[in-house]
Design an enzyme around this catalytic site. Structure first.
Site, PDB file in Angstrom:
ATOM      1  N   LYS A  81      27.828  29.331  27.408  1.00  0.00           N
ATOM      2  CA  LYS A  81      27.627  30.486  28.274  1.00  0.00           C
ATOM      3  C   LYS A  81      26.155  30.498  28.662  1.00  0.00           C
ATOM      4  CE  LYS A  81      30.087  34.239  29.502  1.00  0.00           C
ATOM      5  NZ  LYS A  81      31.510  34.480  29.725  1.00  0.00           N
ATOM      6  N   GLY A 182      41.932  47.304  38.087  1.00  0.00           N
ATOM      7  CA  GLY A 182      41.038  46.527  38.956  1.00  0.00           C
ATOM      8  C   GLY A 182      41.695  45.202  39.272  1.00  0.00           C
ATOM      9  N   ASN A 183      40.921  44.131  39.311  1.00  0.00           N
ATOM     10  CA  ASN A 183      41.468  42.825  39.688  1.00  0.00           C
ATOM     11  C   ASN A 183      42.651  42.399  38.831  1.00  0.00           C
ATOM     12  OD1 ASN A 183      39.762  42.254  41.846  1.00  0.00           O
ATOM     13  ND2 ASN A 183      38.114  41.726  40.438  1.00  0.00           N
ATOM     14  N   TYR A 186      45.617  45.249  38.500  1.00  0.00           N
ATOM     15  CA  TYR A 186      46.444  45.346  39.709  1.00  0.00           C
ATOM     16  C   TYR A 186      47.533  44.256  39.709  1.00  0.00           C
ATOM     17  CZ  TYR A 186      47.894  44.640  44.517  1.00  0.00           C
ATOM     18  OH  TYR A 186      48.653  44.443  45.634  1.00  0.00           O
TER      19      TYR A 186
END
Ligand code: NAD
Length: 359
Positions: A81, A182-183, A186
């Site tokens: 990361k 949200g993304n 949904y």
């Protein structure tokens, strides 16, 4: 910086690299937790950290998480990361992204970057101008928005959790409470609605709620009421740390299965759920669809192959929950044990000495 090696040792990291570029103001840390299973892959987070220690902690924690996520998902990838210490709204510049791209390139493929908080698909496009080691751009062969695949994986994981819990794997008539539409939330609502589930939703943005209500039909509750909804499955799809000493006593669900990262505030919360008989599908195992999707770029993106691989989340969740039952350990521990087992086996294989170079 004091104590870096102590941190590396306690998190079990291979490498932490600090990058600085005076002209653009880039201050980035790339954390490679493990390359045992393959090159490390994980997003780049741009965030205005309060200090360097906070940034270092975040990259250590997040990169270790990626090792476990990739291991359990059966990917031949390690965990990495990156964090960039900057405000993504006010301080992000093309020059800074260029400097970051060069930093990633300098890692020589040990770390492959992607999108995370504060970074967009178009930022990845910019970064790709300076390194081969970036995925999730809008280029041809790019994997695009990962949230559909994340939702599809969560949907598969829900079926698996229902099955292991003895409720049959059909979602027809099941009541599912979604926190955050949200993304991912949904798309999850879309899969669930098509499967005949009854939805209860909440969000802090009215527009998001409206869209789901209109398209799929759903009961709406206030954000703080979602925990107490009488339902079969509670699906956290908004924030981390939502399973804690304040929320767990309110739960009336049989299963917790959602996309949010780091859902347990503390390890003890996983034990608390277990002792209350609430079946928890570990976050990093059930939400790996997005990682599987972006990782597919490395072998030439193919939608059917990705769907097949994300469908495997079903088996992963079955295996974790069966192990949890058999060994009387909470599912989050069973997931960790499965990841560690895969890493240990891979380490044994790679322990063979490298043949001497022919002279
Ligand atoms: P998003 O920002 O699109 O959606 C989150 C939604 O939660 C938003 O609509 C927001 O208004 C709502 N929300 C925020 N605070 C809330 C609260 N207190 N109560 C109710 N709703 C609230 O994010 P996303 O991409 O859908 O991701 C959702 C979660 O899943 C995040 O935790 C993310 O880290 C995790 N995740 C996402 C992916 C992916 O592919 N997008 C992959 C793995 C994990």
């Amino acid at each position: 910086m004091m104590g870096v090696f102590h941190d590396l040792e306690s998190y079990g990291h291979e490498q932490i690299s600090f990058f600085h570029d005076k002209e653009s103001g880039l201050k980035a840390i790339i954390g490679v937790h493990s390359t045992v299973l393959g090159p490390s892959l994980g997003g780049c987070r741009m965030w205005k950290y309060t200090d360097e220690q906070a940034a270092l902690r975040d990259v250590l924690r997040l990169s270790r998480g990626m090792t476990y996520k990739a291991a359990v998902a059966g990917l031949n990838l390690g965990g990495g990361k990156a964090v960039v210490m900057a405000d993504a709204r006010t301080e992000k510049t093309p020059a800074m992204l260029k400097a970051f791209g060069k930093a990633v390139e300098a890692m020589g493929g040990r770390y492959i970057t992607a999108e995370d908080v504060g970074m967009s698909v178009s930022d990845i496009d910019t970064i790709r101008g300076y390194t081969k080691y970036a995925v999730g751009g809008s280029n041809e062969g790019g994997s695009g928005d990962p949230s559909v695949m994340t939702a599809f994986g969560v949907f598969q994981g829900m079926k698996a959790a229902l099955k292991v819990t003895g409720l049959g794997e059909s979602l027809e008539g099941a009541r599912v409470a979604i926190q955050g539409v949200g993304n991912v939330g949904y798309h999850l609502a879309s899969y669930l609605s098509a499967a005949g589930a009854k939805l209860v939703i909440t969000d802090i943005y009215p527009n998001q709620i409206e869209k789901v209500v209109q398209e799929f039909g759903a009961e709406v509750v206030a954000p703080d009421q979602i925990y107490g909804v009488d339902c079969d499955i509670f699906a956290p799809c908004a924030l981390g740390a939502v399973l804690n000493a304040r929320t767990i006593p309110q739960l009336k669900c049989k299963i917790v299965a959602g996309s949010a990262n780091n859902q347990l505030e503390a390890d003890s919360d996983g034990f608390d759920l277990f002792s209350r008989g609430v079946v928890y599908a570990p976050d990093y195992a059930i939400n790996s669809g997005g990682l599987i999707n972006v990782a597919a770029e490395l072998d030439g993106y193919n939608h059917e192959r990705v769907m097949a691989k994300v469908s495997q989340v079903y088996n992963t969740i079955v295996n974790i929950l069966e192990r949890s039952k058999k060994e009387h350990i909470p599912p989050h521990q069973a997931a960790d044990a499965m990841a560690e087992q895969r890493l240990t086996e891979a380490k044994k294989l790679s322990a063979e000495p490298v043949p001497a170079l022919a002279r």
